[in-house]
Scaffold this motif. Structure first.
Motif, mmCIF file in Angstrom:
data_model
loop_
_atom_site.group_PDB
_atom_site.id
_atom_site.type_symbol
_atom_site.label_atom_id
_atom_site.label_comp_id
_atom_site.label_asym_id
_atom_site.label_seq_id
_atom_site.Cartn_x
_atom_site.Cartn_y
_atom_site.Cartn_z
ATOM 1 N N ALA A 113 -7.908 -33.825 -13.765
ATOM 2 C CA ALA A 113 -8.051 -32.383 -13.509
ATOM 3 C C ALA A 113 -9.469 -31.904 -13.805
ATOM 4 O O ALA A 113 -10.209 -32.508 -14.585
ATOM 5 C CB ALA A 113 -7.060 -31.603 -14.368
ATOM 6 N N ILE A 114 -9.844 -30.804 -13.155
ATOM 7 C CA ILE A 114 -10.984 -29.996 -13.593
ATOM 8 C C ILE A 114 -10.364 -28.707 -14.113
ATOM 9 O O ILE A 114 -9.854 -27.894 -13.346
ATOM 10 C CB ILE A 114 -11.975 -29.698 -12.453
ATOM 11 C CG1 ILE A 114 -12.560 -30.993 -11.887
ATOM 12 C CG2 ILE A 114 -13.115 -28.797 -12.969
ATOM 13 C CD1 ILE A 114 -13.544 -30.779 -10.741
ATOM 14 N N TYR A 115 -10.361 -28.570 -15.418
ATOM 15 C CA TYR A 115 -9.637 -27.480 -16.078
ATOM 16 C C TYR A 115 -10.608 -26.366 -16.419
ATOM 17 O O TYR A 115 -11.499 -26.528 -17.252
ATOM 18 C CB TYR A 115 -8.962 -28.020 -17.338
ATOM 19 C CG TYR A 115 -7.970 -27.086 -17.994
ATOM 20 C CD1 TYR A 115 -6.604 -27.262 -17.807
ATOM 21 C CD2 TYR A 115 -8.387 -26.048 -18.822
ATOM 22 C CE1 TYR A 115 -5.677 -26.425 -18.416
ATOM 23 C CE2 TYR A 115 -7.471 -25.207 -19.443
ATOM 24 C CZ TYR A 115 -6.120 -25.402 -19.232
ATOM 25 O OH TYR A 115 -5.207 -24.579 -19.836
ATOM 26 N N GLY A 116 -10.455 -25.229 -15.753
ATOM 27 C CA GLY A 116 -11.291 -24.069 -16.020
ATOM 28 C C GLY A 116 -10.726 -23.259 -17.173
ATOM 29 O O GLY A 116 -9.619 -22.741 -17.076
ATOM 30 N N PHE A 117 -11.481 -23.168 -18.266
ATOM 31 C CA PHE A 117 -11.042 -22.456 -19.471
ATOM 32 C C PHE A 117 -11.710 -21.090 -19.464
ATOM 33 O O PHE A 117 -12.921 -20.968 -19.642
ATOM 34 C CB PHE A 117 -11.443 -23.272 -20.697
ATOM 35 C CG PHE A 117 -10.671 -22.945 -21.941
ATOM 36 C CD1 PHE A 117 -9.373 -22.483 -21.902
ATOM 37 C CD2 PHE A 117 -11.260 -23.144 -23.191
ATOM 38 C CE1 PHE A 117 -8.667 -22.207 -23.062
ATOM 39 C CE2 PHE A 117 -10.569 -22.885 -24.360
ATOM 40 C CZ PHE A 117 -9.261 -22.402 -24.285
ATOM 41 N N ILE A 118 -10.920 -20.058 -19.236
ATOM 42 C CA ILE A 118 -11.441 -18.727 -18.952
ATOM 43 C C ILE A 118 -11.190 -17.783 -20.119
ATOM 44 O O ILE A 118 -10.092 -17.751 -20.666
ATOM 45 C CB ILE A 118 -10.759 -18.132 -17.703
ATOM 46 C CG1 ILE A 118 -10.913 -19.076 -16.507
ATOM 47 C CG2 ILE A 118 -11.309 -16.758 -17.372
ATOM 48 C CD1 ILE A 118 -10.012 -18.709 -15.350
ATOM 49 N N GLY A 119 -12.202 -17.013 -20.454
ATOM 50 C CA GLY A 119 -12.017 -16.013 -21.501
ATOM 51 C C GLY A 119 -13.297 -15.250 -21.748
ATOM 52 O O GLY A 119 -14.392 -15.735 -21.459
ATOM 53 N N GLN A 120 -13.165 -14.039 -22.272
ATOM 54 C CA GLN A 120 -14.333 -13.260 -22.660
ATOM 55 C C GLN A 120 -15.091 -13.982 -23.773
ATOM 56 O O GLN A 120 -14.548 -14.851 -24.459
ATOM 57 C CB GLN A 120 -13.901 -11.884 -23.169
ATOM 58 C CG GLN A 120 -13.184 -11.031 -22.154
ATOM 59 C CD GLN A 120 -12.559 -9.819 -22.814
ATOM 60 O OE1 GLN A 120 -11.666 -9.952 -23.638
ATOM 61 N NE2 GLN A 120 -13.034 -8.636 -22.463
ATOM 62 N N ASN A 121 -16.337 -13.595 -23.977
ATOM 63 C CA ASN A 121 -17.064 -14.096 -25.134
ATOM 64 C C ASN A 121 -16.315 -13.673 -26.393
ATOM 65 O O ASN A 121 -15.946 -12.506 -26.537
ATOM 66 C CB ASN A 121 -18.490 -13.539 -25.160
ATOM 67 C CG ASN A 121 -19.357 -14.118 -24.067
ATOM 68 O OD1 ASN A 121 -19.078 -15.202 -23.556
ATOM 69 N ND2 ASN A 121 -20.400 -13.406 -23.700
ATOM 70 N N GLY A 122 -16.056 -14.625 -27.276
ATOM 71 C CA GLY A 122 -15.304 -14.328 -28.498
ATOM 72 C C GLY A 122 -13.810 -14.480 -28.348
ATOM 73 O O GLY A 122 -13.064 -14.216 -29.294
ATOM 74 N N ALA A 123 -13.352 -14.957 -27.182
ATOM 75 C CA ALA A 123 -11.907 -15.085 -26.950
ATOM 76 C C ALA A 123 -11.299 -16.292 -27.659
ATOM 77 O O ALA A 123 -10.093 -16.349 -27.871
ATOM 78 C CB ALA A 123 -11.614 -15.180 -25.453
ATOM 79 N N GLY A 124 -12.152 -17.263 -28.024
ATOM 80 C CA GLY A 124 -11.651 -18.464 -28.701
ATOM 81 C C GLY A 124 -11.964 -19.760 -27.983
ATOM 82 O O GLY A 124 -11.567 -20.836 -28.444
ATOM 83 N N LYS A 125 -12.698 -19.699 -26.869
ATOM 84 C CA LYS A 125 -12.996 -20.902 -26.081
ATOM 85 C C LYS A 125 -13.789 -21.926 -26.901
ATOM 86 O O LYS A 125 -13.410 -23.103 -26.971
ATOM 87 C CB LYS A 125 -13.790 -20.545 -24.817
ATOM 88 C CG LYS A 125 -13.116 -19.556 -23.883
ATOM 89 C CD LYS A 125 -13.853 -19.420 -22.563
ATOM 90 C CE LYS A 125 -15.300 -19.013 -22.691
ATOM 91 N NZ LYS A 125 -15.492 -17.656 -23.271
#
Length: 307
Positions: free
Chosen positions: A32-44
């Motif tokens: 897979a190519i897993y896109g990890f999406i979140g605002q800055n500071g979301a926990g990525k």
């Protein structure tokens, strides 16, 4: 052998009175190519550091290549390449010299991997040029080369296209697609540039305030992103009345600027425009449209600004 490269169960990270990551259950399949999406500071970045072994979880577990035992996880991480918070380069050294230092530090046997990896990322002709004179795109590609030096099966990249110009973004995107398709490397890529992830990812995980809100495939996203007719008429209330009374539908939204999003009759635009015009509505804008990843993400987290 497990079909999953990475799985987490109840993964939580707390800092004193702050919960940076809250009960995250995430799964990434091989290839897979897993896109990890979140605002800055979301926990990525916190999540990535836990997986890479750069921080310790407060609660929960990490399974990597089917291994969950802490000692075996150390070995499993040798099969992972990472770029976290930008590559650490020696500016007075060439690309080749940087890779040699990295090779020795990581205990990777044989020097032949250096030329091979430089060619893979398109930096084989940089010669004696010092990395301080590299463009940002070249530096990112050298960072990728460092992550790829040990021929990893899993690549973890934290904001790899942040700050790149359009050409640099295209170069990194094409390289990642090549690594995935030709080398079979599974990739986790975190980014807040959602339009770019939309061109890369086969799977997505959306995180907000430390919680994983949803996991879905690219196909799932396509189905969930509703297509609609974008309609602007001179009198929105009149247009709404025509849709309800003449076309018998309430499957629409009226936006604050008066734009009507009609979710029904998407395949029959002629019928809609003719009906509106026949009933006195003056059409100013009329076009088929569909929500993209950014719109879907914004709706999922409840609106608001994000970076």
């Amino acid at each position: 052998m497990s079909e999953y490269i990475l799985r987490t169960s109840g993964l939580t990270k707390k800092y004193k009175h702050t919960t940076a990551l809250n009960n995250v259950n995430l799964s990434i399949k091989k290839g897979a190519i897993y896109g990890f999406i979140g605002q800055n500071g979301a926990g990525k970045s916190t999540f990535i550091k836990l997986v890479a072994g750069l921080a310790f979880a407060s609660e929960g577990s990490i399974e990597l290549f089917g291994e969950i035992d802490p000692e075996k996880l150390i070995e499993a991480r040798k099969r992972v390449g990472t770029i976290i918070e930008g590559p650490a380069l020696f500016p007075h050294m060439t690309a080749k010299q940087n890779l040699e230092v990295h090779r020795v530090q990581r205990g990777i046997p044989g020097k032949e991997c250096i030329e091979k990896t430089l060619a893979l990322v398109g930096l084989q002709h940089t010669g004696k040029k010092k990395t301080r004179n590299f463009s940002l795109g070249m530096k990112q590609r050298l960072g990728l080369a460092m992550a790829l030096l040990s021929e990893p099966e899993f690549l973890i990249l934290d904001e790899p296209i942040n700050g790149l110009d359009p050409m640099g973004v295209v170069e990194i995107r094409e390289l990642l697609l090549k690594l995935n398709r030709e080398k079979g490397i599974t990739i986790l890529i975190s980014s807040h540039i959602l339009s770019e992830l939309n061109l890369l990812a086969t799977h997505y995980g959306i995180i907000h305030d430390g919680k994983l809100l949803e996991e879905l495939t690219a196909k799932d996203l396509q189905e969930k992103c509703q297509h609609y007719l974008h309609i602007k008429v001179d009198k929105p209330h009149q247009g709404v009345a025509v849709l309800e009374e003449e076309l018998g539908t309430k499957e629409f939204e009226v936006m604050p600027d008066g734009i009507i999003k009609l979710y029904k009759f998407v395949g029959e635009p002629g019928l809609v425009s003719t009906t509106l015009a026949a009933n006195g509505a003056v059409i100013e804008q009329f076009m088929p449209m569909g929500e993209d990843l950014e719109e879907y993400f914004t709706k999922l987290i409840g609106g608001g600004n994000h970076e």
